[in-house]
Write an enzyme that holds these catalytic residues in place. Structure first.
Site, PDB file in Angstrom:
ATOM      1  N   LYS A  22      11.954 109.414  44.266  1.00 44.47           N
ATOM      2  CA  LYS A  22      12.255 110.794  44.633  1.00 44.47           C
ATOM      3  C   LYS A  22      11.060 111.723  44.398  1.00 44.47           C
ATOM      4  O   LYS A  22      10.721 112.531  45.257  1.00 44.47           O
ATOM      5  CB  LYS A  22      13.457 111.268  43.799  1.00 44.47           C
ATOM      6  CG  LYS A  22      14.380 112.164  44.535  1.00 44.47           C
ATOM      7  CD  LYS A  22      15.738 112.282  43.847  1.00 44.47           C
ATOM      8  CE  LYS A  22      15.625 112.564  42.367  1.00 44.47           C
ATOM      9  NZ  LYS A  22      16.749 113.381  41.863  1.00 44.47           N
ATOM     10  N   ARG A  97      25.348 119.129  41.883  1.00 47.76           N
ATOM     11  CA  ARG A  97      25.805 117.896  41.237  1.00 47.76           C
ATOM     12  C   ARG A  97      27.291 117.643  41.469  1.00 47.76           C
ATOM     13  O   ARG A  97      27.767 116.547  41.217  1.00 47.76           O
ATOM     14  CB  ARG A  97      25.556 117.956  39.725  1.00 47.76           C
ATOM     15  CG  ARG A  97      24.108 117.758  39.349  1.00 47.76           C
ATOM     16  CD  ARG A  97      23.985 117.600  37.850  1.00 47.76           C
ATOM     17  NE  ARG A  97      22.598 117.654  37.422  1.00 47.76           N
ATOM     18  CZ  ARG A  97      21.774 116.619  37.412  1.00 47.76           C
ATOM     19  NH1 ARG A  97      22.202 115.444  37.808  1.00 47.76           N
ATOM     20  NH2 ARG A  97      20.534 116.764  37.004  1.00 47.76           N
ATOM     21  N   ARG A 136       9.013  96.036  34.464  1.00 48.21           N
ATOM     22  CA  ARG A 136       7.790  96.826  34.340  1.00 48.21           C
ATOM     23  C   ARG A 136       7.217  96.827  32.928  1.00 48.21           C
ATOM     24  O   ARG A 136       7.959  96.887  31.957  1.00 48.21           O
ATOM     25  CB  ARG A 136       8.063  98.303  34.682  1.00 48.21           C
ATOM     26  CG  ARG A 136       8.601  98.553  36.035  1.00 48.21           C
ATOM     27  CD  ARG A 136       8.500 100.029  36.404  1.00 48.21           C
ATOM     28  NE  ARG A 136       9.374 100.883  35.606  1.00 48.21           N
ATOM     29  CZ  ARG A 136       9.881 102.034  36.067  1.00 48.21           C
ATOM     30  NH1 ARG A 136       9.598 102.436  37.291  1.00 48.21           N
ATOM     31  NH2 ARG A 136      10.638 102.771  35.293  1.00 48.21           N
ATOM     32  N   ARG A 170       8.689 100.341  28.142  1.00 50.69           N
ATOM     33  CA  ARG A 170       9.543 101.458  27.742  1.00 50.69           C
ATOM     34  C   ARG A 170      10.904 100.898  27.352  1.00 50.69           C
ATOM     35  O   ARG A 170      11.464 100.062  28.057  1.00 50.69           O
ATOM     36  CB  ARG A 170       9.696 102.439  28.909  1.00 50.69           C
ATOM     37  CG  ARG A 170       8.436 103.262  29.123  1.00 50.69           C
ATOM     38  CD  ARG A 170       8.505 104.068  30.389  1.00 50.69           C
ATOM     39  NE  ARG A 170       9.829 104.680  30.580  1.00 50.69           N
ATOM     40  CZ  ARG A 170      10.114 105.475  31.601  1.00 50.69           C
ATOM     41  NH1 ARG A 170       9.203 105.740  32.504  1.00 50.69           N
ATOM     42  NH2 ARG A 170      11.319 105.984  31.724  1.00 50.69           N
ATOM     43  N   ARG A 181      22.505 103.468  34.179  1.00 50.31           N
ATOM     44  CA  ARG A 181      21.953 104.660  34.825  1.00 50.31           C
ATOM     45  C   ARG A 181      22.362 104.702  36.294  1.00 50.31           C
ATOM     46  O   ARG A 181      22.764 105.744  36.809  1.00 50.31           O
ATOM     47  CB  ARG A 181      20.427 104.588  34.718  1.00 50.31           C
ATOM     48  CG  ARG A 181      19.773 105.867  34.280  1.00 50.31           C
ATOM     49  CD  ARG A 181      18.474 105.617  33.547  1.00 50.31           C
ATOM     50  NE  ARG A 181      17.491 104.855  34.292  1.00 50.31           N
ATOM     51  CZ  ARG A 181      16.400 104.307  33.757  1.00 50.31           C
ATOM     52  NH1 ARG A 181      16.169 104.438  32.459  1.00 50.31           N
ATOM     53  NH2 ARG A 181      15.551 103.620  34.480  1.00 50.31           N
TER      54      ARG A 181
END
Ligand SMILES: [Zn+2]
Length: 228
Positions: A22, A97, A136, A170, A181
């Site tokens: 995004k 939202r 990652r 992370r 998520r």
């Protein structure tokens, strides 16, 4: 059509889960079409910092530990839309939202004679996204990005760029967190997607494609809606 000959503002809502690109696509649209990206968090912080009337209310509400109401967010958004740099259009990120917010936003934009032109939904394949994010890691020395499957270092455990053998991941880049998520994202946006689909301005864009292909799609959409 280009930014110079564009005749009416292009107001976009950009929907997409974390990891869908995004931010990258919003930057591209900003540069290519002179659109201004408006994220609710930034708008709130700016309004509070500048001490605008709505900002003062927001500050007090937040100091009391309450959530800032839709009414205040819309007032802050309205103030921001009044600034001349939004003349070519805006990209809304993080707002609306809820369906209630979407209705209020539609009313506000119609009232300004600048309705929402398109709602771009960056669509991802959840399982592929989980694999992409969960693999990652980065070099702890130079920050070069790597991926377990897609981009391992040429020599195992050694950074291609700087030769370091220290890497970091992370803590929230693990499959479970990413799955949660994505689930939360779908729950939250499903009513919005239905809302805009019913109104005919939803533009789903497959976002697992290479960044340039996604950018090309978004460019086409902006051209379509600004010609129409
Ligand atoms: Zn390195």
């Amino acid at each position: 059509m280009d930014a110079e000959t564009q005749t009416h503002p292009v107001n976009l809502i950009l929907l997409g889960p974390p990891g869908a690109g995004k931010g990258t696509q919003a930057r591209m649209l900003t540069e290519a079409f002179g659109l201004v990206q408006l994220s609710t968090g930034d708008l709130l912080r700016e309004a509070v910092a500048q001490g605008t009337p709505a900002g003062k209310v927001a500050k007090q509400v937040m100091a009391e530990g309450q959530l800032v109401s839709d009414e205040i967010v819309l007032a802050i958004l309205k103030d921001r839309l009044d600034q001349p740099d939004t003349g070519k259009g805006v990209i809304l990120d993080g707002f609306p939202r809820t369906e209630g917010q979407a209705e209020a936003l539609d009313a506000l934009m119609l009232d300004r004679g600048a309705p929402i032109s398109a709602v771009i939904s960056l669509e991802v394949d959840d399982e592929a996204m989980i694999g992409r994010i969960a693999g990652r890691y980065t070099c702890a020395e130079c920050g070069e990005g790597y991926h377990d499957d897609n981009k391992p270092p040429a020599s195992e455990g050694v950074c291609d760029k700087c030769g370091s053998t220290q890497f970091t991941r992370r803590p929230d880049d693990n499959a479970e967190t990413v799955r949660t998520r994505l689930g939360a994202y779908h729950m939250q946006t499903a009513p919005l997607i239905d809302y805009y689909a019913l109104r005919g301005n939803l533009k789903p864009v497959p976002a697992m494609a290479p960044i340039d292909d996604v950018a090309e799609k978004l460019t086409q959409i902006v051209k379509e809606v600004s010609d129409g």
